[in-house]
Design a protein around this motif. Structure first.
Motif, PDB file in Angstrom:
ATOM      1  N   GLY A 120       0.571  -1.425   0.149  1.00 57.43           N
ATOM      2  CA  GLY A 120      -0.005  -0.174  -0.315  1.00 57.43           C
ATOM      3  C   GLY A 120       1.002   0.906   0.334  1.00 57.43           C
ATOM      4  N   LYS A 121       0.332   2.080   0.672  1.00 62.26           N
ATOM      5  CA  LYS A 121       0.733   3.348   0.751  1.00 62.26           C
ATOM      6  C   LYS A 121       2.277   3.196   1.262  1.00 62.26           C
ATOM      7  CE  LYS A 121      -2.593   6.456   0.658  1.00 62.26           C
ATOM      8  NZ  LYS A 121      -4.456   7.639   0.701  1.00 62.26           N
ATOM      9  N   ASP A 122       2.870   2.365   2.026  1.00 65.38           N
ATOM     10  CA  ASP A 122       4.382   2.529   3.097  1.00 65.38           C
ATOM     11  C   ASP A 122       5.169   1.385   1.691  1.00 65.38           C
ATOM     12  OD1 ASP A 122       3.613   3.227   4.979  1.00 65.38           O
ATOM     13  OD2 ASP A 122       2.114   1.571   6.081  1.00 65.38           O
ATOM     14  N   GLU A 156      12.304   4.816  -3.540  1.00 66.38           N
ATOM     15  CA  GLU A 156      11.437   5.338  -3.225  1.00 66.38           C
ATOM     16  C   GLU A 156      10.627   5.702  -2.801  1.00 66.38           C
ATOM     17  OE1 GLU A 156      12.639   8.638  -3.765  1.00 66.38           O
ATOM     18  OE2 GLU A 156      14.498   8.605  -4.433  1.00 66.38           O
ATOM     19  N   PRO A 157       9.388   5.808  -1.723  1.00 71.35           N
ATOM     20  CA  PRO A 157       8.260   6.018  -1.274  1.00 71.35           C
ATOM     21  C   PRO A 157       7.339   6.053  -2.405  1.00 71.35           C
ATOM     22  CG  PRO A 157       8.906   7.921  -0.677  1.00 71.35           C
ATOM     23  CD  PRO A 157      10.252   7.274  -1.238  1.00 71.35           C
ATOM     24  N   TYR A 158       5.935   5.100  -2.010  1.00 66.40           N
ATOM     25  CA  TYR A 158       4.811   5.304  -3.335  1.00 66.40           C
ATOM     26  C   TYR A 158       4.410   7.100  -3.237  1.00 66.40           C
ATOM     27  CZ  TYR A 158       0.480   4.499  -4.693  1.00 66.40           C
ATOM     28  OH  TYR A 158      -0.660   5.060  -6.204  1.00 66.40           O
ATOM     29  N   PRO A 159       4.608   7.524  -2.253  1.00 66.46           N
ATOM     30  CA  PRO A 159       4.340   9.044  -2.694  1.00 66.46           C
ATOM     31  C   PRO A 159       4.520   9.560  -3.607  1.00 66.46           C
ATOM     32  CG  PRO A 159       3.759   8.866  -0.385  1.00 66.46           C
ATOM     33  CD  PRO A 159       4.447   7.019  -0.849  1.00 66.46           C
TER      34      PRO A 159
END
Length: 101
Positions: free
Chosen positions: A65-67, A82-85
């Motif tokens: 998910g977002k994590d 790199e993070p999802y956002p």
């Protein structure tokens, strides 16, 4: 004590306020192109031109998910997690997710 900085339009468009407390500021040391080549502002994700041509592909991920974190390969050959956002709107992410099923 606070200082007001002359920020670039790209940074101001992201909602970053130009005033900072003195404890948050450090002297600017220019990039050493011999030790760290190709580190210009235009090659940093999200600055300069608003396209994803600087990201070559996405190779792997961890988390959900977002994590989730994604292994991004840049056009310079450098790879970073790199993070999802950060990568959610990039075309290479859609290609990676399609290939991953």
């Amino acid at each position: 004590t606070t200082f007001e900085l002359d920020l670039s339009p790209e940074i101001r468009a992201r909602g970053i306020h130009p005033r900072f407390h003195a404890s948050k500021l450090r002297p600017c040391i220019p990039n050493d192109d011999v030790r760290f080549p190709a580190q210009s502002q235009d090659e940093i994700l999200g600055f300069g031109t608003p396209d994803s041509t600087i990201v070559s592909s996405i190779w792997d991920h961890t988390g959900n998910g977002k994590d989730a974190l994604f292994l991004v390969q840049w056009s310079t050959g450098q790879e970073t997690w790199e993070p999802y956002p950060v990568v959610r709107k990039l075309t290479p992410l859609a290609d990676y997710l399609k290939a991953a099923g």
